[in-house]
Design a protein around this motif. Structure first.
Motif, PDB file in Angstrom:
ATOM      1  N   GLY A 100       0.826  -1.195   0.000  1.00  5.12           N
ATOM      2  CA  GLY A 100       0.000   0.000   0.000  1.00  5.12           C
ATOM      3  C   GLY A 100       0.863   1.249   0.000  1.00  5.12           C
ATOM      4  N   THR A 108      -1.886  10.182 -11.059  1.00  6.12           N
ATOM      5  CA  THR A 108      -1.692   8.861 -11.657  1.00  6.12           C
ATOM      6  C   THR A 108      -0.353   8.240 -11.304  1.00  6.12           C
ATOM      7  N   TYR A 125     -11.697   4.979   3.677  1.00  3.94           N
ATOM      8  CA  TYR A 125     -11.736   5.322   2.256  1.00  3.94           C
ATOM      9  C   TYR A 125     -11.382   4.078   1.460  1.00  3.94           C
ATOM     10  N   TYR A 149     -10.128   2.864  -2.430  1.00  2.00           N
ATOM     11  CA  TYR A 149      -9.595   3.279  -3.722  1.00  2.00           C
ATOM     12  C   TYR A 149      -9.322   2.052  -4.574  1.00  2.00           C
ATOM     13  N   GLN A 198      -6.826   0.720  -7.689  1.00  2.00           N
ATOM     14  CA  GLN A 198      -5.692   0.983  -8.569  1.00  2.00           C
ATOM     15  C   GLN A 198      -5.630  -0.119  -9.616  1.00  2.00           C
ATOM     16  N   GLY A 253      -3.813   5.431 -11.842  1.00  2.00           N
ATOM     17  CA  GLY A 253      -3.605   5.964 -10.511  1.00  2.00           C
ATOM     18  C   GLY A 253      -4.617   5.427  -9.525  1.00  2.00           C
ATOM     19  N   LEU A 254      -4.720   6.087  -8.409  1.00  2.00           N
ATOM     20  CA  LEU A 254      -5.665   5.682  -7.371  1.00  2.00           C
ATOM     21  C   LEU A 254      -7.008   6.359  -7.647  1.00  2.00           C
ATOM     22  N   LEU A 267      -5.874  -3.624  -7.744  1.00  2.00           N
ATOM     23  CA  LEU A 267      -5.530  -3.572  -6.325  1.00  2.00           C
ATOM     24  C   LEU A 267      -6.542  -2.649  -5.649  1.00  2.00           C
ATOM     25  N   LEU A 315      -7.487  -0.631  -2.370  1.00  2.00           N
ATOM     26  CA  LEU A 315      -6.812  -0.083  -1.206  1.00  2.00           C
ATOM     27  C   LEU A 315      -7.811   0.560  -0.261  1.00  2.00           C
ATOM     28  N   ARG A 353      -8.354   7.954   7.826  1.00  2.00           N
ATOM     29  CA  ARG A 353      -7.884   9.301   8.161  1.00  2.00           C
ATOM     30  C   ARG A 353      -7.599   9.342   9.659  1.00  2.00           C
ATOM     31  N   ILE A 399      -4.292  10.608   5.260  1.00  2.00           N
ATOM     32  CA  ILE A 399      -4.858   9.265   5.300  1.00  2.00           C
ATOM     33  C   ILE A 399      -3.735   8.232   5.182  1.00  2.00           C
ATOM     34  N   TYR A 400      -3.926   7.119   5.848  1.00  2.00           N
ATOM     35  CA  TYR A 400      -2.943   6.043   5.869  1.00  2.00           C
ATOM     36  C   TYR A 400      -3.565   4.801   5.279  1.00  2.00           C
ATOM     37  N   PHE A 401      -2.806   4.128   4.433  1.00  2.00           N
ATOM     38  CA  PHE A 401      -3.315   3.010   3.660  1.00  2.00           C
ATOM     39  C   PHE A 401      -2.967   1.665   4.273  1.00  2.00           C
ATOM     40  N   GLY A 402      -3.807   0.687   3.968  1.00  2.00           N
ATOM     41  CA  GLY A 402      -3.474  -0.700   4.215  1.00  2.00           C
ATOM     42  C   GLY A 402      -2.645  -1.248   3.071  1.00  2.00           C
ATOM     43  N   GLU A 403      -2.365  -2.544   3.142  1.00  2.00           N
ATOM     44  CA  GLU A 403      -1.510  -3.180   2.149  1.00  2.00           C
ATOM     45  C   GLU A 403      -2.252  -3.503   0.855  1.00  2.00           C
ATOM     46  N   TRP A 441      -5.620  -7.718  -3.671  1.00  2.00           N
ATOM     47  CA  TRP A 441      -5.547  -7.921  -5.112  1.00  2.00           C
ATOM     48  C   TRP A 441      -6.733  -8.753  -5.554  1.00  2.00           C
TER      49      TRP A 441
END
Lengths: 111, 111
Positions: free
Chosen positions: A43, A103, B33, B35, B37, B42-43, B88, B90, B94, B100-104, B107
């Motif tokens: 991530g 992107t 959140y 997203y 990819q 992009g996201l 992917l 994601l 927040r 904001i911090y994402f997880g791994e 897929w």
């Protein structure tokens, strides 16, 4: 409608030199900007951010510059290291807590 | 403190099936959140939940849906899977006001 644009899909830089990653945005309501770094199969991780009331923010080897009149921000990495090789995403935040991503630019640092 | 956790890591589904992806935000934080990819892109913002309610959704068809549970974990459902849903996915949380911090990521492969 892509409100955050990273026009360079890729960038190659020699180790020790400066890497400059660019980002443009269209929405003048954006008031906070962030950069994330992403390795394959992981991530994105938060790197550095800047508020719209500033024009520069530094954190170690990473500096973000914001030019509001041009709606442009850039990330400088000095000196570049092979471990910096990753995809870098620029993001912008608008109220309330909505985040828009570019992107991405794939950075390769050549040893 | 555990970060954002997502499951499963990988999921393979057949076209037309449904996929369910799960996310747990950082403990004590209420926003989630989602997203997407896709390869080479992009996201793309999918959905935003906070305090159990959907706050906003991106430009995706209605077969992309989700919910947030009372413990603030979240589920993303994709119905009637199409090959182009392979991506992917994601999840992010927040933590401070503007970051904001994402997880791994999860897929999803549709075959």
């Amino acid at each position: 409608d892509q409100q955050v644009k990273q026009n360079s899909p890729s960038l190659s830089v020699q180790e020790g030199r400066i890497s400059i990653l660019n980002c443009d945005y269209t929405n003048s309501m954006f008031d906070y900007f962030l950069w994330y770094k992403k390795y394959p199969a992981e991530g994105p991780t938060f790197l550095i951010s800047i508020s719209s009331i500033k024009d520069k923010n530094e954190d170690g080897r990473f500096t973000v510059f914001l030019n509001k009149s041009a709606k442009h921000l850039s990330l400088h990495i000095v000196p570049s290291q092979p471990g910096d090789s990753a995809v870098y995403f620029c993001a912008a935040q608008a109220d309330p807590y909505q985040f828009y991503f570019g992107t991405g630019t794939s950075l390769t640092v050549i040893p | 403190e555990a970060g954002v956790t997502q499951s499963p890591t990988h999921l393979i589904k057949t076209r037309g099936q449904q996929a369910t992806l799960r996310c747990s935000p950082i403990s004590g934080h209420t926003s989630v959140y989602w997203y997407q990819q896709a390869l080479g892109l992009g996201l793309q913002f999918l959905l935003w939940y906070d305090e159990g309610e959907e706050r906003n959704r991106g430009n995706f068809p209605p077969r992309f849906s989700g919910r947030q549970f009372p413990n603030y974990s979240s589920e993303l459902n994709v119905n009637a899977l199409e090959l182009e849903d392979s991506a992917l996915y994601l999840c992010a949380c927040r933590v401070s006001g503007n970051t904001i911090y994402f997880g791994e990521g999860s897929w999803l492969t549709v075959v």
